[in-house]
Scaffold this motif. Structure first.
Motif, PDB file in Angstrom:
ATOM      1  N   ALA A  72       0.816  -1.215   0.000  1.00 24.06           N
ATOM      2  CA  ALA A  72       0.000   0.000   0.000  1.00 24.06           C
ATOM      3  C   ALA A  72       0.851   1.267   0.000  1.00 24.06           C
ATOM      4  O   ALA A  72       0.474   2.268  -0.618  1.00 24.06           O
ATOM      5  CB  ALA A  72      -0.933  -0.013   1.213  1.00 24.06           C
ATOM      6  N   CYS A  73       1.990   1.220   0.684  1.00 19.88           N
ATOM      7  CA  CYS A  73       2.818   2.428   0.833  1.00 19.88           C
ATOM      8  C   CYS A  73       3.739   2.676  -0.355  1.00 19.88           C
ATOM      9  O   CYS A  73       4.433   3.695  -0.381  1.00 19.88           O
ATOM     10  CB  CYS A  73       3.640   2.348   2.123  1.00 19.88           C
ATOM     11  SG  CYS A  73       2.651   2.451   3.626  1.00 19.88           S
ATOM     12  N   ARG A  74       3.779   1.771  -1.313  1.00 19.27           N
ATOM     13  CA  ARG A  74       4.696   1.978  -2.432  1.00 19.27           C
ATOM     14  C   ARG A  74       3.990   2.282  -3.749  1.00 19.27           C
ATOM     15  O   ARG A  74       4.656   2.717  -4.709  1.00 19.27           O
ATOM     16  CB  ARG A  74       5.576   0.736  -2.604  1.00 19.27           C
ATOM     17  CG  ARG A  74       4.916  -0.387  -3.369  1.00 19.27           C
ATOM     18  CD  ARG A  74       5.836  -1.556  -3.568  1.00 19.27           C
ATOM     19  NE  ARG A  74       5.164  -2.615  -4.291  1.00 19.27           N
ATOM     20  CZ  ARG A  74       5.424  -3.901  -4.139  1.00 19.27           C
ATOM     21  NH1 ARG A  74       6.336  -4.287  -3.289  1.00 19.27           N
ATOM     22  NH2 ARG A  74       4.783  -4.799  -4.843  1.00 19.27           N
ATOM     23  N   VAL A  75       2.676   2.060  -3.841  1.00 22.22           N
ATOM     24  CA  VAL A  75       2.024   2.166  -5.143  1.00 22.22           C
ATOM     25  C   VAL A  75       2.090   3.586  -5.707  1.00 22.22           C
ATOM     26  O   VAL A  75       2.275   3.764  -6.919  1.00 22.22           O
ATOM     27  CB  VAL A  75       0.559   1.670  -5.077  1.00 22.22           C
ATOM     28  CG1 VAL A  75       0.492   0.172  -4.946  1.00 22.22           C
ATOM     29  CG2 VAL A  75      -0.218   2.353  -3.960  1.00 22.22           C
ATOM     30  N   ILE A  76       1.937   4.601  -4.856  1.00 28.00           N
ATOM     31  CA  ILE A  76       2.010   5.983  -5.341  1.00 28.00           C
ATOM     32  C   ILE A  76       3.465   6.451  -5.477  1.00 28.00           C
ATOM     33  O   ILE A  76       3.855   6.949  -6.550  1.00 28.00           O
ATOM     34  CB  ILE A  76       1.228   6.923  -4.409  1.00 28.00           C
ATOM     35  CG1 ILE A  76      -0.259   6.515  -4.370  1.00 28.00           C
ATOM     36  CG2 ILE A  76       1.357   8.362  -4.891  1.00 28.00           C
ATOM     37  CD1 ILE A  76      -0.966   6.613  -5.691  1.00 28.00           C
ATOM     38  N   ARG A  81       8.352   8.137  -8.605  1.00 26.35           N
ATOM     39  CA  ARG A  81       9.809   7.982  -8.732  1.00 26.35           C
ATOM     40  C   ARG A  81      10.215   7.426 -10.096  1.00 26.35           C
ATOM     41  O   ARG A  81      11.200   7.874 -10.689  1.00 26.35           O
ATOM     42  CB  ARG A  81      10.328   7.073  -7.613  1.00 26.35           C
ATOM     43  CG  ARG A  81      11.843   6.910  -7.613  1.00 26.35           C
ATOM     44  CD  ARG A  81      12.353   6.159  -6.405  1.00 26.35           C
ATOM     45  NE  ARG A  81      11.714   4.864  -6.248  1.00 26.35           N
ATOM     46  CZ  ARG A  81      10.807   4.590  -5.314  1.00 26.35           C
ATOM     47  NH1 ARG A  81      10.436   5.532  -4.458  1.00 26.35           N
ATOM     48  NH2 ARG A  81      10.266   3.394  -5.222  1.00 26.35           N
ATOM     49  N   ASN A  82       9.467   6.481 -10.601  1.00 27.51           N
ATOM     50  CA  ASN A  82       9.798   5.866 -11.890  1.00 27.51           C
ATOM     51  C   ASN A  82       9.257   6.653 -13.081  1.00 27.51           C
ATOM     52  O   ASN A  82       9.441   6.246 -14.230  1.00 27.51           O
ATOM     53  CB  ASN A  82       9.249   4.439 -11.939  1.00 27.51           C
ATOM     54  CG  ASN A  82       9.857   3.545 -10.870  1.00 27.51           C
ATOM     55  OD1 ASN A  82      11.002   3.741 -10.472  1.00 27.51           O
ATOM     56  ND2 ASN A  82       9.095   2.571 -10.400  1.00 27.51           N
ATOM     57  N   ARG A  83       8.550   7.756 -12.778  1.00 24.02           N
ATOM     58  CA  ARG A  83       7.981   8.627 -13.820  1.00 24.02           C
ATOM     59  C   ARG A  83       6.992   7.888 -14.722  1.00 24.02           C
ATOM     60  O   ARG A  83       6.755   8.307 -15.860  1.00 24.02           O
ATOM     61  CB  ARG A  83       9.086   9.273 -14.665  1.00 24.02           C
ATOM     62  CG  ARG A  83      10.000  10.173 -13.854  1.00 24.02           C
ATOM     63  CD  ARG A  83      11.069  10.829 -14.721  1.00 24.02           C
ATOM     64  NE  ARG A  83      11.938  11.681 -13.931  1.00 24.02           N
ATOM     65  CZ  ARG A  83      11.658  12.945 -13.613  1.00 24.02           C
ATOM     66  NH1 ARG A  83      10.538  13.488 -14.050  1.00 24.02           N
ATOM     67  NH2 ARG A  83      12.483  13.655 -12.886  1.00 24.02           N
ATOM     68  N   THR A  84       6.441   6.803 -14.251  1.00 18.45           N
ATOM     69  CA  THR A  84       5.408   6.101 -15.016  1.00 18.45           C
ATOM     70  C   THR A  84       4.035   6.730 -14.795  1.00 18.45           C
ATOM     71  O   THR A  84       3.061   6.319 -15.419  1.00 18.45           O
ATOM     72  CB  THR A  84       5.350   4.623 -14.603  1.00 18.45           C
ATOM     73  OG1 THR A  84       5.262   4.533 -13.172  1.00 18.45           O
ATOM     74  CG2 THR A  84       6.603   3.887 -15.061  1.00 18.45           C
ATOM     75  N   LEU A  85       3.994   7.721 -13.895  1.00 18.80           N
ATOM     76  CA  LEU A  85       2.724   8.397 -13.625  1.00 18.80           C
ATOM     77  C   LEU A  85       2.335   9.322 -14.772  1.00 18.80           C
ATOM     78  O   LEU A  85       1.149   9.505 -15.059  1.00 18.80           O
ATOM     79  CB  LEU A  85       2.831   9.191 -12.317  1.00 18.80           C
ATOM     80  CG  LEU A  85       1.584   9.934 -11.844  1.00 18.80           C
ATOM     81  CD1 LEU A  85       0.452   8.956 -11.567  1.00 18.80           C
ATOM     82  CD2 LEU A  85       1.889  10.730 -10.577  1.00 18.80           C
ATOM     83  N   TYR A  86       3.357   9.902 -15.464  1.00 18.02           N
ATOM     84  CA  TYR A  86       3.064  10.883 -16.505  1.00 18.02           C
ATOM     85  C   TYR A  86       2.252  10.306 -17.658  1.00 18.02           C
ATOM     86  O   TYR A  86       1.246  10.897 -18.068  1.00 18.02           O
ATOM     87  CB  TYR A  86       4.377  11.488 -17.016  1.00 18.02           C
ATOM     88  CG  TYR A  86       5.156  12.181 -15.929  1.00 18.02           C
ATOM     89  CD1 TYR A  86       4.704  13.375 -15.369  1.00 18.02           C
ATOM     90  CD2 TYR A  86       6.342  11.638 -15.454  1.00 18.02           C
ATOM     91  CE1 TYR A  86       5.417  14.010 -14.363  1.00 18.02           C
ATOM     92  CE2 TYR A  86       7.061  12.267 -14.451  1.00 18.02           C
ATOM     93  CZ  TYR A  86       6.601  13.452 -13.906  1.00 18.02           C
ATOM     94  OH  TYR A  86       7.299  14.065 -12.908  1.00 18.02           O
TER      95      TYR A  86
END
Length: 258
Positions: A72-76, A81-86
């Protein structure tokens, strides 16, 4: 709000968990459970039923709590950090949908891991003639609800802190829930009227994970299954508290710079 995208994002969390070999951890822990059952068989099992059940539910709760907090604490933070959110947010996906999808994914991973460990534990106990009772099914159901709420708390905290700090704080809240509650109750009993209001509010705001722990009822004989209204009350508390945590997480995440 697009519920249709929640499933896709949640499935991505499951695939990421498989890629990180989280299920290997579950397999190793399950192997330890079976190995422990084998040791009991070698040294004799007579008279150890209560001890074995107590140890089994304690280890099961501890392992599943650790795994849930880490997921749960790493998904966001991992996506940032890996810039896969963009590329995800470049699509017509709102931050709210992204957050809810990640929550459901973390819940799914934690539930699968817990059920696998529970199944292995049940098989190990059944090998020695310890059958499953109705209270054991309630233990599993209550634990699943507690893990869902733990995912919401961990995800919310991870939007305010670093991944390492959020894991630490969430673990303290999860494992020290009953201790903190007792401390607040003692402080409440020894304080004035104004102080009592503060302690009562603080206790109500903290997540009461110990409510979902029915391990003591499972381990010891003579306990009957909890009434249905108790399970419904737990489900309502889980739904309300988890919704509040996701609401706080969204308020922080929607304005978070990337």
């Amino acid at each position: 709000m697009k519920p249709g995208v929640w499933g896709g994002i949640a499935w991505g969390v499951v695939l990421e968990s498989v890629r990180r070999k989280d299920l290997w951890v579950v397999a190793i822990l399950g192997g330890l459970v079976v190995a422990f059952a084998g040791l009991l068989g070698i040294f004799g099992f007579s008279g150890l039923e209560i001890f074995a059940k107590d140890l089994a539910v304690s280890v099961l709760s501890l392992f599943s709590t650790f795994l849930t907090v880490i997921v749960a604490c790493r998904v966001i933070p991992d996506e940032v950090r890996n810039r896969t959110l963009y590329p995800l947010l470049a699509r017509p996906i709102s931050r709210f949908d992204f957050l809810v999808g990640k929550f459901f994914g973390a819940v799914l991973v934690s539930w699968v891991a817990f059920l696998v460990l529970a199944l292995l534990t049940g098989v190990a106990l059944a090998t020695f003639g310890v059958g499953w009772e109705a209270i054991m099914a309630q233990f599993v159901l209550a634990k699943l609800m507690g893990l869902a709420m733990l995912c919401a708390v961990g995800l919310m905290i991870s939007t305010f802190m670093t991944q390492q700090a959020s894991v630490t704080v969430t673990l303290i809240l999860a494992l020290g829930s009953s201790t903190v509650t007792r401390a607040l109750q003692m402080a409440y009993a020894n304080s004035g009227s104004q102080g009592q209001v503060g302690y009562k509010l603080l206790n109500a705001m903290l997540p009461q994970f110990s409510l979902f722990d029915l391990g003591g009822r499972v381990a010891y004989v003579g306990w009957q299954a909890a009434p249905m209204w108790v399970m419904l009350a737990l489900a309502a508390y889980m739904a309300i508290y988890s919704s509040c945590m996701l609401g706080f997480a969204w308020l922080k995440f929607r304005k978070q710079g990337l």
